[in-house]
Scaffold this active site. Structure first.
Site, mmCIF file in Angstrom:
data_model
loop_
_atom_site.group_PDB
_atom_site.id
_atom_site.type_symbol
_atom_site.label_atom_id
_atom_site.label_comp_id
_atom_site.label_asym_id
_atom_site.label_seq_id
_atom_site.Cartn_x
_atom_site.Cartn_y
_atom_site.Cartn_z
ATOM 1 N N ASP A 30 18.327 -38.273 3.170
ATOM 2 C CA ASP A 30 18.323 -36.826 3.351
ATOM 3 C C ASP A 30 16.933 -36.392 3.807
ATOM 4 O OD1 ASP A 30 18.168 -33.916 2.686
ATOM 5 O OD2 ASP A 30 20.142 -34.276 1.828
ATOM 6 N N ILE A 31 16.864 -35.487 4.781
ATOM 7 C CA ILE A 31 15.554 -35.029 5.273
ATOM 8 C C ILE A 31 14.889 -34.031 4.325
ATOM 9 C CG2 ILE A 31 16.065 -35.483 7.699
ATOM 10 C CD1 ILE A 31 16.517 -32.438 8.020
ATOM 11 N N ASN A 87 29.715 -31.300 -2.398
ATOM 12 C CA ASN A 87 29.790 -29.840 -2.474
ATOM 13 C C ASN A 87 30.934 -29.328 -1.598
ATOM 14 O OD1 ASN A 87 27.389 -29.886 -4.012
ATOM 15 N ND2 ASN A 87 26.160 -29.839 -2.174
ATOM 16 N N HIS A 100 30.555 -34.954 2.700
ATOM 17 C CA HIS A 100 29.526 -35.970 2.495
ATOM 18 C C HIS A 100 29.188 -36.063 1.016
ATOM 19 C CE1 HIS A 100 27.545 -32.108 3.307
ATOM 20 N NE2 HIS A 100 26.529 -32.515 2.564
ATOM 21 N N HIS A 102 26.318 -36.779 -1.760
ATOM 22 C CA HIS A 102 24.887 -36.850 -2.033
ATOM 23 C C HIS A 102 24.729 -37.914 -3.113
ATOM 24 C CE1 HIS A 102 23.600 -32.995 -0.142
ATOM 25 N NE2 HIS A 102 24.872 -32.689 -0.354
#
Length: 123
Positions: A30-31, A87, A100, A102
């Protein structure tokens, strides 16, 4: 459906630090990490939200969790523990409309996980 940032990552049109890829999924860092380890695991076939998952998608969604477990082993935090979150929609914290997972690790997780206690009427 308009193109998402994840579609562009899958197509290799924009860079990402990819840590895993197979025919069904892709995982990358993750950025904007929210933990020392924060990976995103996405299906290569776009499904916008959890609400859009259908019966025929169960193997694909299950595959994402298998990838999460493999990455936890590979990165060495499976035994200590980690959190996997998906989410759904705006109030659920979804910002990219391509499902997606996390995968968060490297810190002891607290509960509850939300930062904004904005009550809503449900039902």
């Amino acid at each position: 459906m308009s193109t998402t940032i994840f579609d562009k990552i899958i197509a290799k049109e924009i860079p990402a630090e990819i840590v895993y890829e197979d025919e069904l999924s892709l995982a990358f860092k993750d950025i904007n990490p929210q933990a020392p380890v924060h990976l995103l695991i996405i299906p290569k076939r776009r499904i916008a939200t959890i609400n859009d998952i259908e019966e025929d998608d169960r193997e694909l969604v299950g595959h994402l969790y298998i990838v999460a477990a493999r990455l936890a082993q590979q990165f060495g935090f499976a035994k200590d523990g980690y959190r996997v979150v998906m989410n759904c929609n705006e109030d659920g914290g979804q910002s990219v409309y391509h499902i997606h997972l996390h995968l968060l690790a490297g810190v002891t997780m607290g509960w509850p996980p939300f930062a904004n206690n904005r009550p809503k009427q449900v039902g």
